[in-house]
Design an enzyme around this catalytic site. Structure first.
Site, PDB file in Angstrom:
ATOM      1  N   GLU A 164       0.832  -1.204   0.000  1.00  9.36           N
ATOM      2  CA  GLU A 164       0.000   0.000   0.000  1.00  9.36           C
ATOM      3  C   GLU A 164       0.864   1.251   0.000  1.00  9.36           C
ATOM      4  O   GLU A 164       1.834   1.298   0.752  1.00  9.36           O
ATOM      5  CB  GLU A 164      -0.929   0.032   1.219  1.00  9.36           C
ATOM      6  CG  GLU A 164      -2.010   1.107   1.077  1.00  9.36           C
ATOM      7  CD  GLU A 164      -2.899   1.246   2.316  1.00  9.36           C
ATOM      8  OE1 GLU A 164      -2.515   0.758   3.387  1.00  9.36           O
ATOM      9  OE2 GLU A 164      -3.961   1.860   2.194  1.00  9.36           O
ATOM     10  N   ALA A 300       2.540  -0.927  10.750  1.00 11.96           N
ATOM     11  CA  ALA A 300       1.798  -2.149  10.477  1.00 11.96           C
ATOM     12  C   ALA A 300       0.934  -1.960   9.236  1.00 11.96           C
ATOM     13  O   ALA A 300       0.610  -0.839   8.860  1.00 11.96           O
ATOM     14  CB  ALA A 300       0.904  -2.499  11.668  1.00 11.96           C
ATOM     15  N   GLU A 302      -2.467  -3.791   6.955  1.00 13.82           N
ATOM     16  CA  GLU A 302      -3.628  -4.662   7.150  1.00 13.82           C
ATOM     17  C   GLU A 302      -3.857  -5.720   6.075  1.00 13.82           C
ATOM     18  O   GLU A 302      -5.007  -6.108   5.840  1.00 13.82           O
ATOM     19  CB  GLU A 302      -4.876  -3.779   7.232  1.00 13.82           C
ATOM     20  CG  GLU A 302      -5.230  -3.034   5.920  1.00 13.82           C
ATOM     21  CD  GLU A 302      -4.675  -1.626   5.843  1.00 13.82           C
ATOM     22  OE1 GLU A 302      -3.678  -1.337   6.538  1.00 13.82           O
ATOM     23  OE2 GLU A 302      -5.230  -0.807   5.088  1.00 13.82           O
ATOM     24  N   ASN A 303      -2.818  -6.247   5.420  1.00 15.00           N
ATOM     25  CA  ASN A 303      -3.030  -7.308   4.411  1.00 15.00           C
ATOM     26  C   ASN A 303      -4.088  -8.290   4.909  1.00 15.00           C
ATOM     27  O   ASN A 303      -4.021  -8.752   6.045  1.00 15.00           O
ATOM     28  CB  ASN A 303      -1.730  -8.050   4.172  1.00 15.00           C
ATOM     29  CG  ASN A 303      -0.544  -7.133   4.053  1.00 15.00           C
ATOM     30  OD1 ASN A 303      -0.482  -6.317   3.150  1.00 15.00           O
ATOM     31  ND2 ASN A 303       0.381  -7.219   5.004  1.00 15.00           N
ATOM     32  N   HIS A 335      -6.508  -1.716  15.381  1.00 18.69           N
ATOM     33  CA  HIS A 335      -6.540  -0.904  14.159  1.00 18.69           C
ATOM     34  C   HIS A 335      -6.500  -1.794  12.910  1.00 18.69           C
ATOM     35  O   HIS A 335      -7.356  -1.697  12.026  1.00 18.69           O
ATOM     36  CB  HIS A 335      -5.354   0.070  14.178  1.00 18.69           C
ATOM     37  CG  HIS A 335      -5.267   0.964  12.975  1.00 18.69           C
ATOM     38  ND1 HIS A 335      -5.603   2.297  13.012  1.00 18.69           N
ATOM     39  CD2 HIS A 335      -4.894   0.704  11.691  1.00 18.69           C
ATOM     40  CE1 HIS A 335      -5.435   2.823  11.803  1.00 18.69           C
ATOM     41  NE2 HIS A 335      -5.007   1.871  10.983  1.00 18.69           N
ATOM     42  N   GLU A 336      -5.499  -2.675  12.847  1.00 20.00           N
ATOM     43  CA  GLU A 336      -5.344  -3.498  11.636  1.00 20.00           C
ATOM     44  C   GLU A 336      -6.501  -4.478  11.467  1.00 20.00           C
ATOM     45  O   GLU A 336      -6.905  -4.794  10.348  1.00 20.00           O
ATOM     46  CB  GLU A 336      -4.011  -4.251  11.661  1.00 20.00           C
ATOM     47  CG  GLU A 336      -2.773  -3.356  11.789  1.00 20.00           C
ATOM     48  CD  GLU A 336      -2.720  -2.233  10.769  1.00 20.00           C
ATOM     49  OE1 GLU A 336      -3.209  -2.424   9.647  1.00 20.00           O
ATOM     50  OE2 GLU A 336      -2.202  -1.156  11.114  1.00 20.00           O
ATOM     51  N   HIS A 339      -9.476  -2.878   9.901  1.00 24.00           N
ATOM     52  CA  HIS A 339      -9.296  -2.800   8.446  1.00 24.00           C
ATOM     53  C   HIS A 339      -9.749  -4.067   7.726  1.00 24.00           C
ATOM     54  O   HIS A 339     -10.006  -4.036   6.522  1.00 24.00           O
ATOM     55  CB  HIS A 339      -7.815  -2.623   8.110  1.00 24.00           C
ATOM     56  CG  HIS A 339      -7.327  -1.211   8.149  1.00 24.00           C
ATOM     57  ND1 HIS A 339      -7.980  -0.169   7.553  1.00 24.00           N
ATOM     58  CD2 HIS A 339      -6.197  -0.684   8.691  1.00 24.00           C
ATOM     59  CE1 HIS A 339      -7.280   0.945   7.722  1.00 24.00           C
ATOM     60  NE2 HIS A 339      -6.191   0.667   8.425  1.00 24.00           N
ATOM     61  N   GLU A 358      -8.607   4.704   6.992  1.00 26.00           N
ATOM     62  CA  GLU A 358      -7.731   5.029   8.115  1.00 26.00           C
ATOM     63  C   GLU A 358      -8.439   5.738   9.263  1.00 26.00           C
ATOM     64  O   GLU A 358      -8.183   5.452  10.428  1.00 26.00           O
ATOM     65  CB  GLU A 358      -6.544   5.867   7.628  1.00 26.00           C
ATOM     66  CG  GLU A 358      -5.676   5.152   6.595  1.00 26.00           C
ATOM     67  CD  GLU A 358      -5.137   3.816   7.090  1.00 26.00           C
ATOM     68  OE1 GLU A 358      -5.220   3.531   8.305  1.00 26.00           O
ATOM     69  OE2 GLU A 358      -4.646   3.045   6.250  1.00 26.00           O
TER      70      GLU A 358
HETATM   71 ZN   LIG Z   1      -4.573   1.812   8.956  1.00 24.56          ZN
END
Ligand SMILES: [Zn+2]
Length: 902
Positions: A164, A300, A302-303, A335-336, A339, A358
């Site tokens: 990303e 980090a 978020e794949n 957070h991840e 996502h 985000e």
């Molecule tokens: Zn993020």
């Protein structure tokens, strides 16, 4: 969460792309009105990618077969490719027939490859097969390598991917834009002793030859190219079941025990999100892969199904991890994992709406943290995050939350505090307006309606309005489509028959433009206000003036509950009333009030004394969050007065008088069962007392440093960095060399990075120069160097900037690909030297295209504002100090009482 890619690619986007009619079922996944780099002639449906990394040589070979649909007759296909060599490309119709070989031409600046065919390709379905090779990078762009020592002390190399926003094109040629969603089959040939990880579990693994194996992964769901992940190395993996999903942490072998905190967080959060979003997590497993090393710009990513996080953020190592860092493990997981729905399942159509990813993930992480850890003071953190956003948003160089992204570099730059923190604050305000239940129903409907597809911001507002939040879209538009911070001016309050009446006047808060010198923007602002101790009401202000009546009489307080994104300017008498009644205010509102009034004072809207009086009103038995706010404000002022010894002495006396007793009370080491907020406050307190030269704290730092030379465990891990940073700041050459030796010999990657970065924290200019020289050698490690330079910039921004500009050819390779402008802007932005502005201008004019120079302009603007305000702030603060510095602290009880778990 992340930002990368090519600065040179100031690519002309939307290069004469006619709006082509996509098949009807594609209407919301490929929207031709969304700007794109690629002509909309074909849509990929499925990728089958096979890669063979040659980690030693830092290269890899690849094959990709792309099933695609040609949607209009064309003689060429234009796809993304960067740092790739395309050996051959052939196209074959799915219904059969001869393969057509393509003539390949690469455009490195545009990061594209054009595949030209001898005849026109008719609409229909085809398979495009490409053989290619690429580079393994040493910074986190595309496929990249991280080197480290394994538990036996041997040098090892692991490889990972980071795509990303626009680096999947460094791993495979294809349609690397978020609204070209497709399914992926990944196959990797790796050393037999390594573990290979991707978004999906492996479906097959077989030995191929001489110590290698081929691992095939299950087909992914339909997703954007930037979410694909691949990693391979000497890994360990620990897992747990969370409902039907296997959650796991993948880490360097030997670090299994340090990964338990992260795994527990995953297992806690997943069921909570399944319920909140109303759509269960759709993949069979969810890993978080920890990599040694660091990036200047993200921690980090978020794949889908295979989050990547640098291990310094993800692993809990009793030898080095602080309480704040331990809490951040939960935060980064929250957070991840948010996502996985907001970003992965439902994706913004284009980077203009990056904030949907985000801002939402930041907001959701905060919500999950409050839910599971109500004693971490997360709501205070959210106010701090809002303040961070407002500080960027009050400058003319800001941008709206929803913005126009036209170049790869602009996509990289979109990862900033407006996108994350203003996004989070505005969502917080809108949830408050809608009500938590209505809001959640809207979110659930949105996820359900757009799963596996792409959206734009208005799709979210429509869903929440449809769930019952009437009027929300108007407020949301005002705060997301225009930039800036509303200012609510409070008029005189009249009290009649037990009710207070007030006129609120709307304006715009600015740090770099004088009131009256610009036309303020206008918003619909939901304002929650009430008299202190009374029942608050919510009024939506619009236009210039709004009259509001609230029950009760007494000091009037705005932004009750702190969910509003605006500043409040009180008349002097009303501000004084709030100060006099400070301890009757809810702690969160005390915290918001002090922050808000300090900013208004610093920007010149009111005398500095209004803000300073409020900081001084924080009693010594306040919550740790408030004590921390006061402590860090005085500490910041102390540094601002560098060079003015007389004023520094007054500030130091004030800090010592107020905060040394607080440290005495909470102790130098963590007490069993103390509040987590005390544990996170202690390092800041020790640091600020160390900084002002407090004798006992500095003596203790020296004592512990001496003890560490023979016993590395002499200092508890959670405070090691704090004590060492006091040593580093005051180091002479011999001490600096001792730290250097500790860095060289450190066994864990995280501790090593911490120590190298400390070498840059020195006050001494000669040693700071040595740190800079050391940074660009091979010794610290390829991803550690940039952090050392940034550390030097903390105390010596001009020294660091001059070094970076004059030695750019050596520094460049240690900075994430083309994140140059942000790196340089960040280094310089703390400068107090007017000459720096000229240097930045010259750099930007010579090296960055006009469309991509925002980070440099923001740094210049910050320096200008600082220089413009400095004289006034210093003279007002000096005057205040001379009359207040020796005054006793409010509530002369010198010890906090609320420091233990109740
Ligand atoms: Zn993020």
């Amino acid at each position: 969460m992340k930002f990368v890619a090519a600065l040179l690619a100031s690519v002309a986007l939307a290069s004469s792309v006619p709006a082509v009619g996509a098949p009807p079922h594609q209407a919301d996944t490929v929207d031709a009105s969304v700007p794109t780099q690629l002509p909309r002639t074909a849509i990929p449906r499925h990728y089958a990618i096979t890669v063979t990394p040659h980690a030693e040589r830092l290269t890899f070979d690849g094959d990709v077969a792309i099933d695609l649909e040609v949607i209009k007759p064309t003689r060429e296909l234009v796809i993304n490719a960067a740092d790739l060599n395309l050996a051959s490309a052939t196209l074959r119709a799915q219904k059969g027939g001869a393969a057509l070989a393509a003539t390949i031409s690469l455009d490195p600046r545009g990061e594209t490859a054009t595949l030209a065919f001898a005849r026109t390709i008719a609409p229909g379905t085809y398979r495009l097969a490409i053989r290619y090779s690429g580079e393994i990078h040493t910074q986190a762009n595309g496929l990249f390598a991280l080197d480290y020592k394994n538990p036996e002390g041997a040098q090892k190399r692991a490889i990972f991917t980071q795509f990303e926003p626009a680096d999947a094109r460094r791993f495979f040629p294809g349609w690397d834009e978020p609204d070209y969603k497709a399914t992926f089959d990944l196959t990797a040939r790796v050393p037999a002793g390594e573990m290979a990880v991707s978004n999906m579990p492996a479906s097959a693994s077989r030995t191929i030859d001489s110590g290698f194996k081929e691992v095939r992964f299950q087909t992914t769901p339909v997703m954007s190219s930037y979410l694909l992940f691949f990693g391979s190395g000497d890994f360990g993996r620990i897992t747990k079941m969370a409902g039907k999903t296997e959650v796991g942490i993948v880490m360097g072998r030997g670090n299994e025990a340090k990964a338990q905190t992260a795994l527990d967080a995953e297992a806690l959060i997943l069921p909570y999100y399944n319920e909140y979003f109303g759509t269960p997590y759709p993949l069979p497993k969810l890993d978080n892969v920890a990599g040694p090393g660091q990036s200047q710009f993200f921690s980090a990513m978020e794949n889908w199904g295979a989050i990547f996080t640098f291990e310094r953020v993800l692993l809990d190592d009793p030898a080095v991890t602080t309480e704040s860092e331990r809490q951040a493990i939960f935060g980064v997981e929250a957070h991840e994992m948010a996502h996985q729905w907001f970003g992965d399942l439902v994706t913004m159509a284009w980077w203009d709406d990056l904030w949907l990813n985000e801002g939402f993930a930041s907001w959701m992480a905060s919500k999950a943290t409050k839910h599971f850890h109500p004693d971490w003071g997360e709501e205070f953190g959210a106010v701090g995050s809002r303040e961070g956003a407002m500080s960027q948003d009050a400058l003319a160089t800001t941008h709206p939350i929803v913005q126009k992204v036209r170049t790869v570099e602009q996509a990289n730059q979109a990862f900033d505090s407006i996108t994350y923190s203003k996004g989070e604050s505005v969502l917080n305000m809108l949830e408050g307006y809608a009500g938590a239940d209505t809001w959640q129903r809207g979110i659930q409907a949105y996820i359900k309606a757009h799963a596996y597809r792409n959206t734009r911001t208005d799709d979210l507002w429509q869903a929440v309005e449809a769930a019952g939040a009437k009027g929300l879209t108007q407020i949301a538009h005002d705060f997301t489509l225009q930039p800036g911070v509303p200012l609510i001016r409070v008029g005189p309050v009249t009290c009649e028959a037990g009710q207070s009446r007030v006129i609120l006047t709307q304006d715009e808060f600015s740090s770099d433009r004088k009131p009256g010198s610009f036309a303020p923007l206008s918003w619909h602002v939901p304002v929650r206000l009430g008299v202190v101790g009374g029942q608050p009401v919510t009024a939506v202000t619009s236009g210039r003036k709004t009259q509001v009546t609230v029950p009760g009489c007494g000091p009037l307080l705005l932004n009750v509950g702190q969910t509003g994104y605006y500043r409040t300017l009180y008349p002097a008498a009303a501000a004084e009333q709030l100060r006099a009644n400070f301890t009757r205010i809810d702690p969160l509102d005390e915290f918001g009030l002090v922050n808000d009034q300090l900013e208004l004072s610093e920007a010149g809207y009111q005398p500095m004394a209004v803000g300073l009086d409020l900081v001084a009103a924080i009693p010594l038995d306040a919550r740790p969050e408030l004590l921390s706010l006061g402590n860090s404000y005085w500490s910041g002022l102390y540094r601002q007065f560098d060079g003015d010894a007389a004023s520094q002495r007054l500030i130091a006396a004030l800090i010592e008088q107020r905060y040394a007793p607080v440290l005495a009370k909470i102790g130098l080491d963590a007490a069993p069962n103390e509040l987590p907020t005390v544990s996170t406050f202690r390092p800041d307190l020790i640091q600020s007392l160390g900084e002002i030269g407090d004798a006992p704290v500095n003596a203790e730092a020296r004592r512990l440093f001496a003890a560490m030379q023979s016993n590395p465990a002499a200092v508890p891990g959670g405070l090691k960095q704090t004590w060492l940073s006091i040593i580093a700041a005051n180091a002479d050459a011999a001490t600096w060399e001792q730290l250097h030796a500790m860095a060289r010999n450190a066994s864990s990657a995280t501790e090593r990075q911490n120590l190298y970065s400390l070498l840059g924290r020195t006050r001494d200019e000669t040693l700071a120069k040595r740190a800079l020289e050391l940074a660009i050698t091979d010794e610290p490690g390829k991803t550690v160097s940039a952090g050392m330079i940034t550390a030097v910039a903390g105390r010596h921004p001009d020294l660091a900037l001059d070094f970076v500009l004059s030695r750019w050819s050596e520094v460049e390779k240690f900075v994430d690909l083309s994140a140059k402008s942000r790196f340089i802007g960040r280094i310089a932005s703390g400068s107090h030297d007017a000459a720096t502005i000229g240097k930045l201008e010259a750099y930007a004019n010579g090296n960055i295209s006009a469309t991509d120079r925002k980070p440099i302009d923001q740094a210049i603007n910050r320096i200008r504002v600082r220089l413009g305000n400095e004289g006034r702030i210093k003279s007002e603060v000096s005057a205040w100090l001379r009359t207040h510095a020796n005054a006793p602290a409010p509530d002369s009880q010198p010890v906090p009482s609320k420091t233990e778990r109740g």
